[in-house]
Scaffold this motif. Structure first.
Motif, short mmCIF file in Angstrom:
data_model
loop_
_atom_site.label_atom_id
_atom_site.label_comp_id
_atom_site.label_asym_id
_atom_site.label_seq_id
_atom_site.Cartn_x
_atom_site.Cartn_y
_atom_site.Cartn_z
N GLY A 42 0.81 -1.21 0.00
CA GLY A 42 0.00 0.00 0.00
C GLY A 42 0.84 1.26 0.00
N VAL A 43 2.11 1.12 0.37
CA VAL A 43 3.01 2.27 0.43
C VAL A 43 3.25 2.83 -0.97
CG1 VAL A 43 5.35 3.00 1.05
CG2 VAL A 43 4.05 1.51 2.57
N PHE A 44 3.40 1.97 -1.97
CA PHE A 44 3.62 2.44 -3.34
C PHE A 44 2.42 3.26 -3.81
CE2 PHE A 44 5.97 -1.67 -3.23
CZ PHE A 44 7.24 -1.15 -3.29
N LEU A 45 1.22 2.76 -3.54
CA LEU A 45 0.00 3.47 -3.93
C LEU A 45 -0.12 4.79 -3.17
CD1 LEU A 45 -2.74 3.63 -5.36
CD2 LEU A 45 -3.67 2.09 -3.61
N ALA A 46 0.17 4.79 -1.88
CA ALA A 46 0.07 6.02 -1.08
C ALA A 46 1.03 7.09 -1.60
CB ALA A 46 0.36 5.71 0.39
N PHE A 101 -6.53 5.07 5.21
CA PHE A 101 -5.69 3.90 4.98
C PHE A 101 -5.64 3.66 3.48
CE2 PHE A 101 -6.82 1.88 9.29
CZ PHE A 101 -5.65 2.31 9.86
N ILE A 102 -4.46 3.32 2.98
CA ILE A 102 -4.28 3.07 1.55
C ILE A 102 -3.62 1.71 1.38
CG2 ILE A 102 -3.20 3.87 -0.57
CD1 ILE A 102 -3.39 6.72 0.54
N ASP A 103 -4.27 0.84 0.59
CA ASP A 103 -3.72 -0.48 0.31
C ASP A 103 -4.02 -0.84 -1.14
OD1 ASP A 103 -2.26 -2.72 0.90
OD2 ASP A 103 -3.76 -3.63 2.22
N ASP A 104 -3.19 -1.71 -1.72
CA ASP A 104 -3.36 -2.02 -3.13
C ASP A 104 -4.56 -2.93 -3.41
OD1 ASP A 104 -2.11 -4.25 -2.03
OD2 ASP A 104 -0.73 -4.55 -3.71
N VAL A 105 -4.74 -3.99 -2.62
CA VAL A 105 -5.84 -4.93 -2.85
C VAL A 105 -6.59 -5.18 -1.55
CG1 VAL A 105 -6.45 -7.28 -3.60
CG2 VAL A 105 -4.55 -6.09 -4.71
N LEU A 106 -7.90 -5.02 -1.60
CA LEU A 106 -8.75 -5.40 -0.47
C LEU A 106 -9.29 -6.79 -0.78
CD1 LEU A 106 -10.29 -4.89 2.15
CD2 LEU A 106 -12.04 -3.72 0.80
N TYR A 107 -8.90 -7.75 0.04
CA TYR A 107 -9.25 -9.14 -0.20
C TYR A 107 -10.19 -9.62 0.90
CZ TYR A 107 -8.28 -14.14 -1.13
OH TYR A 107 -8.38 -15.48 -1.39
N THR A 108 -9.70 -10.19 1.97
CA THR A 108 -10.56 -10.72 3.03
C THR A 108 -10.99 -9.65 4.03
OG1 THR A 108 -8.70 -11.30 4.46
CG2 THR A 108 -9.47 -12.99 2.90
N GLY A 109 -10.20 -8.57 4.12
CA GLY A 109 -10.46 -7.52 5.09
C GLY A 109 -9.62 -7.66 6.34
N LEU A 130 -10.95 4.15 3.87
CA LEU A 130 -10.11 3.17 3.18
C LEU A 130 -10.11 3.46 1.69
CD1 LEU A 130 -8.46 0.54 3.04
CD2 LEU A 130 -10.64 -0.72 3.04
N LEU A 131 -8.90 3.54 1.12
CA LEU A 131 -8.72 3.70 -0.32
C LEU A 131 -7.97 2.48 -0.82
CD1 LEU A 131 -7.57 6.83 -2.23
CD2 LEU A 131 -6.36 4.68 -2.57
N THR A 132 -8.53 1.82 -1.84
CA THR A 132 -7.87 0.65 -2.43
C THR A 132 -7.86 0.78 -3.95
OG1 THR A 132 -9.93 -0.63 -2.56
CG2 THR A 132 -8.59 -0.90 -0.58
#
Length: 178
Positions: A42-46, A101-109, A130-132
């Motif tokens: 998520g750091v790359f996206l942020a 919060f910034i993450d690349d993929v939201l999967y299971t949570g 949350l931003l994904t």
């Protein structure tokens, strides 16, 4: 194993600009807003979102950080080999701030649940969003949904979504791997 391109570099760039624009609409001057990239990906996206906010929307002084959730995960003791922690870098107090919060993929949570626990060490936020980039909406184990979402992907069974960043893999690309 086959892989299909879900998003190419140009599509990712368009999505990043849209997400940054949505943040500007909801947070205006970012005086009470902080961006937190969830380690590791998520750091790359942020960083990309922060750069767009600075260069395209002339928003200076955006506070951003990196949050490692390794030891807050509910599965960190289940593997054969010990997990290696990433770096947490939050050089501000989140008390009464709006945290994104910034993450690349939201999967299971589960990663987001871990981040919710971990952030408490830095204060009590007024609000958390949350931003994904990718939302795998049919894979959720917990009732967590993104406030800002780049693309929904209906990955099923053993399919995986892999996000490549120029900074890490040398290309901006999102793949569906089956």
């Amino acid at each position: 194993m086959s892989q299909k391109i879900l998003l190419n570099s140009k599509e990712i760039d368009i999505i990043l600009h849209r997400l940054a624009c949505q943040l500007v609409e909801n947070h205006t001057n970012f005086e009470n807003t902080v961006l937190i990239g969830i380690q590791p990906r998520g750091v790359f996206l942020a960083k990309r979102i922060e750069e767009i906010l600075k260069t395209e929307y002339d928003i200076s002084g955006v506070k951003s950080g990196q949050l490692d959730i390794t030891f807050y995960r509910d599965d960190f003791r289940r593997g054969e080999k010990p997990l290696e922690a990433n770096k947490t870098r939050i050089e501000f107090v989140v008390e009464d701030k709006r945290v994104v919060f910034i993450d690349d993929v939201l999967y299971t949570g589960r990663s987001i649940r871990s981040a919710l626990t971990a952030i408490q060490s830095f204060g009590r936020p007024r609000e958390i969003e949350l931003l994904t980039l990718i939302d795998r909406r049919f894979s959720r184990h917990l009732p967590i949904q993104p406030d800002y979402n780049g693309r929904q992907v209906d990955a099923i069974n053993e399919e995986k979504v892999k996000v490549n960043w120029k900074e890490n893999e040398g290309e901006d690309m999102v793949y569906l791997i089956s």
